[in-house]
Design a protein around this motif. Structure first.
Motif, short mmCIF file in Angstrom:
data_model
loop_
_atom_site.label_atom_id
_atom_site.label_comp_id
_atom_site.label_asym_id
_atom_site.label_seq_id
_atom_site.Cartn_x
_atom_site.Cartn_y
_atom_site.Cartn_z
N GLN A 53 0.83 -1.21 0.00
CA GLN A 53 0.00 0.00 0.00
C GLN A 53 0.86 1.26 0.00
O GLN A 53 0.58 2.22 -0.73
CB GLN A 53 -0.93 -0.02 1.22
CG GLN A 53 -2.00 -1.09 1.16
CD GLN A 53 -2.78 -1.22 2.46
OE1 GLN A 53 -2.30 -0.83 3.53
NE2 GLN A 53 -3.97 -1.78 2.38
N ALA A 54 1.93 1.25 0.80
CA ALA A 54 2.83 2.41 0.85
C ALA A 54 3.52 2.61 -0.49
O ALA A 54 3.68 3.75 -0.97
CB ALA A 54 3.86 2.23 1.97
N GLU A 90 1.06 4.13 -2.97
CA GLU A 90 0.87 5.55 -2.71
C GLU A 90 2.04 6.37 -3.23
O GLU A 90 1.85 7.45 -3.81
CB GLU A 90 0.68 5.78 -1.21
CG GLU A 90 -0.64 5.22 -0.67
CD GLU A 90 -0.73 5.31 0.84
OE1 GLU A 90 0.23 5.86 1.45
OE2 GLU A 90 -1.72 4.83 1.42
N ARG A 102 1.91 6.41 -7.06
CA ARG A 102 0.77 7.23 -7.50
C ARG A 102 1.08 8.71 -7.36
O ARG A 102 0.70 9.53 -8.20
CB ARG A 102 -0.47 6.85 -6.68
CG ARG A 102 -1.79 7.35 -7.26
CD ARG A 102 -2.96 6.88 -6.41
NE ARG A 102 -3.13 5.43 -6.47
CZ ARG A 102 -3.00 4.61 -5.44
NH1 ARG A 102 -2.68 5.08 -4.24
NH2 ARG A 102 -3.19 3.32 -5.59
N ALA A 103 1.79 9.06 -6.29
CA ALA A 103 2.15 10.47 -6.08
C ALA A 103 3.16 10.94 -7.12
O ALA A 103 3.10 12.08 -7.59
CB ALA A 103 2.71 10.65 -4.68
N SER A 116 -3.02 -1.71 -5.24
CA SER A 116 -2.35 -2.67 -4.38
C SER A 116 -3.36 -3.71 -3.91
O SER A 116 -4.56 -3.45 -3.83
CB SER A 116 -1.71 -1.98 -3.17
OG SER A 116 -2.70 -1.36 -2.35
#
Length: 304
Positions: A269-270, A273, A276-277, A286
């Protein structure tokens, strides 16, 4: 009116070896596939006049036409004189190497068996038949494996399916650079088409690290020709490999979606993120492998 809802999980080629080509042009493969808890949703209703509605973040107008692969399944596995409406909640990008269309057709097949059983009062769906397997393969080479929706070794043109029940449900990140890749174009750039198959499959793995090491030692023979057609794939792989917690990054199918494997869901998940950023125009998700366990059709409403 009776309604069925089915999950259509993304197919992930953890490895994809091209081992030959038949005279009819079909390529022979030796592939380890798994299925994610990321995918589309199919709704089938015994009502209406052969309509298909498409919603969801990846919906495009062409998906609702009568050329949609879901209609191919309906034509083979649903009586033409019975009413039928289909809904597709689209979450997987088009032409992305993770079997979105094939998964939708497979989910339609599974759902139609349950819908037919419910309408006819049979209680449980009939078992798949050899004729079903032939019809599903005619719809698409990836459709039979997507019907199973469990980890498996796939050989031949897709018809030889050997379940791999012990595959660990690794945490994953899927990334697509929003570029559609033509499968025929990728195959046309494949220089060698009679490559070695998968390494011998061990009787058992000591642990999930040993299994991941075995997967990492395999290949996707289409990755290099796909990058030649779509350099963005190399950017995706680089973005995944830059994440320190990523254990393995590889392209799925003929691209352009790539996957990264992680030790834990929170790490995946991290990573999602962060990617995506950095690349807000990319499709990034994810989840976990072995998500096909959710693919059992559900009878969600039945009234008279």
């Amino acid at each position: 009116m009776t309604k069925v809802r089915v999950f259509a999980p993304a197919k992930i080629n953890l490895s994809l070896h091209i081992t030959g080509q038949l005279n009819n042009g079909y390529h022979l493969i030796d592939s380890l596939v798994a299925f994610a808890d990321i995918g589309d949703w199919i709704t089938l209703t015994e009502h209406g006049l052969r309509e298909l509605s498409v919603t969801g973040p990846e919906a495009v107008p062409d998906l609702s036409s009568d050329t949609n692969i879901m209609w191919h399944a309906a034509q083979k596995f649903w009586s033409p004189d019975r009413p039928l409406s289909m809904g597709l909640e689209k979450h997987l990008p088009m032409a992305s190497g993770i079997g979105g269309g094939s998964a939708d057709a497979a989910a339609t097949y599974r759902g139609l068996l349950l819908l037919r059983a419910a309408v006819e009062g049979a209680g449980t769906p009939r078992d798949p038949t050899p004729a079903d397997a032939r019809d599903l393969l005619a719809i698409g080479a990836d459709v039979p494996m997507c019907v199973l929706s469990d980890p498996a070794r796939i050989q031949g043109i897709g018809e030889q399916i050997t379940p791999v029940p012990e595959l660990f449900p690794y945490a994953i990140v899927l990334v697509n650079p929003r570029v559609q890749v033509s499968t025929p174009a990728v195959f046309s750039k494949l220089a060698i088409k009679d490559n070695p198959g998968l390494d011998p499959w061990p009787d058992r793995f000591e642990d999930r690290d040993a299994a991941l090491a075995w997967i990492a030692a395999q290949r996707n023979d289409l990755q290099v020709p796909a990058i030649a057609n779509c350099p963005d794939i190399a950017d995706v792989l680089s973005a995944l490999k830059r994440i320190e917690t990523c254990r393995l990054a590889r392209m799925s199918g003929s691209g352009a979606t790539c996957f990264g494997i992680f030790e834990r869901v929170h790490l995946a998940q991290a990573a999602a993120e962060a990617i995506r950023a950095a690349y807000p125009d990319w499709w990034v998700r994810s989840g976990r492998l072995n998500g096909g366990k959710q693919a059992v059709p559900q009878l969600i409403r039945s009234t008279t």
